[in-house]
Motif scaffolding. Sequence first.
Motif, mmCIF file in Angstrom:
data_model
loop_
_atom_site.group_PDB
_atom_site.id
_atom_site.type_symbol
_atom_site.label_atom_id
_atom_site.label_comp_id
_atom_site.label_asym_id
_atom_site.label_seq_id
_atom_site.Cartn_x
_atom_site.Cartn_y
_atom_site.Cartn_z
ATOM 1 N N LEU A 76 -10.389 8.798 -5.495
ATOM 2 C CA LEU A 76 -8.984 8.504 -4.961
ATOM 3 C C LEU A 76 -9.193 7.822 -3.654
ATOM 4 O O LEU A 76 -9.854 8.314 -2.642
ATOM 5 N N SER A 77 -8.358 6.907 -3.362
ATOM 6 C CA SER A 77 -8.175 6.429 -2.005
ATOM 7 C C SER A 77 -6.639 6.382 -1.417
ATOM 8 O O SER A 77 -5.728 6.803 -2.462
ATOM 9 N N CYS A 78 -6.624 6.435 -0.286
ATOM 10 C CA CYS A 78 -5.422 6.634 0.382
ATOM 11 C C CYS A 78 -5.453 5.577 1.595
ATOM 12 O O CYS A 78 -6.238 5.976 2.567
ATOM 13 N N VAL A 79 -4.395 4.720 1.852
ATOM 14 C CA VAL A 79 -4.436 3.770 2.925
ATOM 15 C C VAL A 79 -3.077 4.295 3.614
ATOM 16 O O VAL A 79 -1.882 4.372 3.196
ATOM 17 N N ALA A 80 -3.421 4.272 5.143
ATOM 18 C CA ALA A 80 -2.354 4.622 5.947
ATOM 19 C C ALA A 80 -2.044 3.656 6.729
ATOM 20 O O ALA A 80 -2.953 2.897 7.256
ATOM 21 N N SER A 81 -0.714 3.361 7.000
ATOM 22 C CA SER A 81 -0.087 2.330 7.938
ATOM 23 C C SER A 81 0.203 2.892 9.152
ATOM 24 O O SER A 81 1.439 3.206 9.334
ATOM 25 N N THR A 82 -0.531 2.990 9.858
ATOM 26 C CA THR A 82 -0.588 3.304 11.296
ATOM 27 C C THR A 82 -1.661 2.904 12.010
ATOM 28 O O THR A 82 -2.779 2.442 11.897
ATOM 29 N N ARG A 83 -1.404 2.538 13.301
ATOM 30 C CA ARG A 83 -2.129 2.061 14.420
ATOM 31 C C ARG A 83 -3.228 2.989 14.935
ATOM 32 O O ARG A 83 -4.148 2.553 15.579
ATOM 33 N N THR A 84 -2.773 4.240 14.779
ATOM 34 C CA THR A 84 -3.456 5.358 15.450
ATOM 35 C C THR A 84 -4.094 6.153 14.065
ATOM 36 O O THR A 84 -4.226 7.346 14.374
ATOM 37 N N PHE A 85 -4.672 5.597 13.287
ATOM 38 C CA PHE A 85 -5.201 6.382 11.957
ATOM 39 C C PHE A 85 -6.043 7.560 12.445
ATOM 40 O O PHE A 85 -6.147 8.418 12.093
#
Length: 119
Positions: free
Chosen positions: A20-29
Motif C-alpha cells: 500500500l502507498s499513501c501520498v500526502a499533500s503537504t509541504r511539511t510531510f
Amino acid sequence: QVQLVESGGGLVQTGGSLRLSCVASTRTFSSYAMGWFRQAPGKEREFVASISWGGRSTYSTGSVKGRFTISRDNAKNTVYLQMTGLKPEDTAVYYCTAGPNIGNVNAYWGQGTQVTVSS
C-alpha cells in the motif's frame, strides 16, 4: 491541513503480498508521524502500524508483526505498508493517517483502500 490518498489495495490469495502507498499533500510531510489503520466488516477500526517523522522508529500491532512493514520516503511525501503472508483476517479497508508523533497518528485520515484476501 493534510490530504492523504491511498493506493495499492486489491484482491490477493492467502499467503500473497501487497504494498500500500499513501501520498500526502503537504509541504511539511517530514514533520508528521504517519500510520495505518484498518477496519474489517462488522468490526471496529484498529491500529496497524506507525512510523516516526524521520522513519527511525516504528510500531505495529501484534497480529501483523513479522508480516507487515511500514516505511516512508520523505522526498516523495509517501508512506508505505508492505504486507506479506496475508491471511483472510487481514481483509479490511486500510486507512493512511498522519499526526504529530508516533503515538498519535490519527489527526488526519485518507479515504481508505480495500484489501481482500481470499482463502
